[in-house]
Design an enzyme around this catalytic site. Structure first.
Site, PDB file in Angstrom:
ATOM      1  N   ASP A  69       0.812  -1.215   0.000  1.00 15.75           N
ATOM      2  CA  ASP A  69       0.000   0.000   0.000  1.00 15.75           C
ATOM      3  C   ASP A  69       0.846   1.265   0.000  1.00 15.75           C
ATOM      4  O   ASP A  69       2.066   1.219   0.170  1.00 15.75           O
ATOM      5  CB  ASP A  69      -0.963  -0.009   1.197  1.00 15.75           C
ATOM      6  CG  ASP A  69      -0.296  -0.404   2.514  1.00 15.75           C
ATOM      7  OD1 ASP A  69       0.948  -0.431   2.577  1.00 15.75           O
ATOM      8  OD2 ASP A  69      -1.015  -0.676   3.481  1.00 15.75           O
ATOM      9  N   ASN A 138      -7.536  -2.779  14.269  1.00 15.68           N
ATOM     10  CA  ASN A 138      -8.932  -3.075  13.922  1.00 15.68           C
ATOM     11  C   ASN A 138      -9.024  -4.263  12.958  1.00 15.68           C
ATOM     12  O   ASN A 138     -10.051  -4.481  12.337  1.00 15.68           O
ATOM     13  CB  ASN A 138      -9.594  -1.832  13.308  1.00 15.68           C
ATOM     14  CG  ASN A 138      -8.894  -1.365  12.035  1.00 15.68           C
ATOM     15  OD1 ASN A 138      -7.986  -2.035  11.538  1.00 15.68           O
ATOM     16  ND2 ASN A 138      -9.314  -0.229  11.502  1.00 15.68           N
ATOM     17  N   HIS A 140      -7.172  -4.679  10.189  1.00 16.75           N
ATOM     18  CA  HIS A 140      -6.905  -4.405   8.770  1.00 16.75           C
ATOM     19  C   HIS A 140      -5.605  -5.068   8.309  1.00 16.75           C
ATOM     20  O   HIS A 140      -4.692  -5.289   9.101  1.00 16.75           O
ATOM     21  CB  HIS A 140      -6.954  -2.907   8.446  1.00 16.75           C
ATOM     22  CG  HIS A 140      -5.804  -2.073   8.866  1.00 16.75           C
ATOM     23  ND1 HIS A 140      -5.945  -0.913   9.589  1.00 16.75           N
ATOM     24  CD2 HIS A 140      -4.470  -2.179   8.624  1.00 16.75           C
ATOM     25  CE1 HIS A 140      -4.766  -0.363   9.781  1.00 16.75           C
ATOM     26  NE2 HIS A 140      -3.843  -1.110   9.208  1.00 16.75           N
ATOM     27  N   GLU A 145      -9.531  -1.821   5.211  1.00 15.74           N
ATOM     28  CA  GLU A 145     -10.142  -1.469   6.487  1.00 15.74           C
ATOM     29  C   GLU A 145     -11.440  -2.260   6.697  1.00 15.74           C
ATOM     30  O   GLU A 145     -12.030  -2.760   5.724  1.00 15.74           O
ATOM     31  CB  GLU A 145     -10.485   0.031   6.468  1.00 15.74           C
ATOM     32  CG  GLU A 145      -9.270   0.946   6.419  1.00 15.74           C
ATOM     33  CD  GLU A 145      -8.651   1.169   7.800  1.00 15.74           C
ATOM     34  OE1 GLU A 145      -8.557   0.220   8.602  1.00 15.74           O
ATOM     35  OE2 GLU A 145      -8.252   2.320   8.078  1.00 15.74           O
TER      36      GLU A 145
END
Ligand code: GLP
Length: 252
Positions: A69, A138, A140, A145
């Site tokens: 990313d 979380n 990811h 996400e």
């Protein structure tokens, strides 16, 4: 799911184990495609790989790399861009051919076209032989996400407040954290022949537990890895504490 879990005492041991697994892949297949990750978790493993490279035990000359990313809007020279991270934490210290290293272009005039190009690039390389992943608090992976569906292709994503807050420590303030990123989708990650997920620290314990013991749901993107047939999880005791408490068998 075929999965091996290594529980290591601490961050240093986790990093060494991860570096060993990456080195094994490079030794087995010198022209392998490595899927690489950013974040603080892989830094120790990258340092170890650089040491082995400088000692002459390992060569990256023929390796191709694809990163997961990049922040949208950050130039490669920006000290918080993921291209800059990869240069300073790994590429500048090993004998990899920079032309064979790939990171999405955060400055592309048309981010959607860049995502399509990147998806095609990873496909044309035959996908990663080994995909290294960190884990967001979380759940990811890359910048996939929590969401109401798994997105297969490389895409532009709006970062969640939890990720902006978690990554604010690297910027002058949370206001400086880019709100969007380009991320490899779940399709390329799942197409990797082997996935190596690394996690360190107590603040990852819930995410690790949810990823591997919870339901498979896009609300915890890493949970899709339960459907991959070759996953290795390397974590320190703190990150694996909830798995261990649930009685999941681990190798020490
Ligand atoms: C970022 C990256 C992820 C990384 C995650 C965890 O958001 N896009 O690839 O896994 O942070 O980072 P850290 O290792 O610093 O906890």
């Amino acid at each position: 799911m075929i999965m091996r879990i290594y529980q290591e005492a601490d961050y240093a041991a986790m990093s060494r184990r991860a570096a060993n697994l990456i080195a094994a892949e490079v030794i087995r297949k010198p022209n392998c495609v490595l899927g690489l990750a950013t974040g603080s978790t892989p830094v120790g493993a990258y340092k170890q790989l650089a040491v082995w490279n400088q000692q002459g035990d390992l060569s990256f000359k023929e390796v191709q790399s694809v990163n997961l990313d990049e922040y949208k809007g950050l130039a490669p020279s920006h000290d918080q861009s993921y291209r800059y991270f990869m240069q300073t934490n790994l590429f500048d210290h090993i004998d990899i051919d920079i032309a064979k290293t790939h990171v999405p272009d955060g400055l592309a005039a048309d981010a959607d076209t860049e995502c399509a190009r990147y998806d095609e690039l990873v496909r044309s390389l035959g996908y990663a032989d080994l995909q290294l992943l960190g884990l967001g608090r979380n759940g990811h992976i890359g910048f996939n996400e929590p969401c109401d569906r798994f997105v297969k292709e490389t895409h532009v994503v709006d970062l969640t407040q939890s990720t902006i807050d978690a990554n604010a420590r690297f910027f002058a303030s949370a206001d400086d954290v880019p709100r969007q990123a380009l991320t490899m989708g779940i399709g390329c990650i799942m197409a990797a022949r082997r996935v190596l997920l690394i996690a360190s620290g107590e603040d990852k314990a819930d995410a690790v537990y949810n990823a591997f013991c919870g339901p498979i749901t896009p609300q915890c993107p890493a949970s899709i890895l339960q459907l991959h047939n070759d996953v290795v999880l390397v974590g320190d005791k703190a990150a694996l504490s909830k798995l261990a408490a649930a009685g999941v068998p681990v190798c020490e």
